[in-house]
Design a protein around this motif. Sequence first.
Motif, short mmCIF file in Angstrom:
data_model
loop_
_atom_site.label_atom_id
_atom_site.label_comp_id
_atom_site.label_asym_id
_atom_site.label_seq_id
_atom_site.Cartn_x
_atom_site.Cartn_y
_atom_site.Cartn_z
N GLU A 64 0.84 -1.21 0.00
CA GLU A 64 0.00 0.00 0.00
C GLU A 64 0.87 1.25 0.00
O GLU A 64 0.61 2.21 -0.74
CB GLU A 64 -0.94 -0.03 1.22
N GLU B 239 2.45 1.74 -3.44
CA GLU B 239 1.48 2.24 -4.41
C GLU B 239 1.22 3.73 -4.18
O GLU B 239 1.19 4.52 -5.13
CB GLU B 239 0.17 1.46 -4.30
N PHE B 240 1.07 4.12 -2.92
CA PHE B 240 0.87 5.52 -2.58
C PHE B 240 2.08 6.36 -3.02
O PHE B 240 1.92 7.46 -3.55
CB PHE B 240 0.63 5.65 -1.08
N HIS C 165 2.13 7.79 -6.57
CA HIS C 165 1.28 8.89 -7.07
C HIS C 165 0.67 9.76 -5.96
O HIS C 165 -0.40 10.33 -6.13
CB HIS C 165 0.19 8.32 -7.99
N TYR C 166 1.38 9.91 -4.84
CA TYR C 166 0.83 10.70 -3.75
C TYR C 166 0.67 12.18 -4.10
O TYR C 166 -0.13 12.88 -3.50
CB TYR C 166 1.68 10.55 -2.47
N LEU D 255 -3.06 12.59 -6.46
CA LEU D 255 -4.22 11.78 -6.09
C LEU D 255 -5.53 12.40 -6.57
O LEU D 255 -5.73 13.61 -6.46
CB LEU D 255 -4.31 11.63 -4.57
N THR D 256 -6.39 11.55 -7.07
CA THR D 256 -7.76 11.95 -7.33
C THR D 256 -8.56 11.63 -6.07
O THR D 256 -8.08 10.92 -5.18
CB THR D 256 -8.35 11.18 -8.52
N ASP E 115 -11.01 9.63 -5.92
CA ASP E 115 -11.19 8.17 -5.93
C ASP E 115 -9.95 7.45 -5.41
O ASP E 115 -10.06 6.51 -4.62
CB ASP E 115 -11.53 7.70 -7.35
N ASP E 116 -8.76 7.91 -5.82
CA ASP E 116 -7.51 7.34 -5.32
C ASP E 116 -7.42 7.49 -3.80
O ASP E 116 -7.04 6.55 -3.09
CB ASP E 116 -6.28 8.04 -5.92
N ALA E 117 -7.74 8.68 -3.31
CA ALA E 117 -7.66 8.95 -1.88
C ALA E 117 -8.64 8.06 -1.10
O ALA E 117 -8.30 7.53 -0.04
CB ALA E 117 -7.94 10.43 -1.60
N LYS F 234 -9.78 5.09 -2.04
CA LYS F 234 -9.26 3.72 -2.07
C LYS F 234 -8.10 3.55 -1.10
O LYS F 234 -7.99 2.53 -0.42
CB LYS F 234 -8.82 3.35 -3.49
N LYS F 235 -7.21 4.55 -1.03
CA LYS F 235 -6.06 4.48 -0.13
C LYS F 235 -6.53 4.40 1.31
O LYS F 235 -6.08 3.55 2.08
CB LYS F 235 -5.14 5.69 -0.33
#
Length: 188
Positions: free
Chosen positions: A101, A104-105, A108-109, A112-113, A115-117, A119-120
Amino acid sequence: MNLKRYLTTSSAALIASALVCAAPTFAQDQSGAQSGGQSGAAPAPGGPSQKQLDIAAARAERKAVVGQNMDLTDTESKAFWPLYDEYEGKMDRIEDRHIREIKEFAGHYQTLTNDDARKKLDEVMAINESRLHVQRDYIPKFRAALPDIKVTRFFQIDSKLRALVQCQIAQIVPLAQPAGGAASGGNL
């Protein structure tokens, strides 16, 4: 080695095992380097990597710290250590998930979109719930093997060691940034 001394003088091995994959990416992003995160030294073919050796050393050191702080009798040791190894195996799999995790973060931290935030955060909460689930599952098993005072002591030691690692991770993992803009505030 007692727990207090371990927490102040020997945390580097545990921290290194937890962060070996994530830290180079954050350092790159902060310095602008484009080295690809490679260390230049290739592991021996078929042999363990330096990362694997560091993780094994950290796990052995963690086990030694637990042993030195548990005050187990010979009879208690025979019941405790197989359970400990089983418990740590499950917690290690959760920590591996946490490292994935973080990696992955790290990728692209800064972009972030929403949606990404979402999901994280959902994944971080699921990881925390998984840790708690394993702990809940193992409390009765440890209680069957040890007096309650020693079970409590073990979970205190375990909690302190995990908190140390989480604190170090929190210090190097940057705050999420919205895609295409700067966030108000900065790293804590």
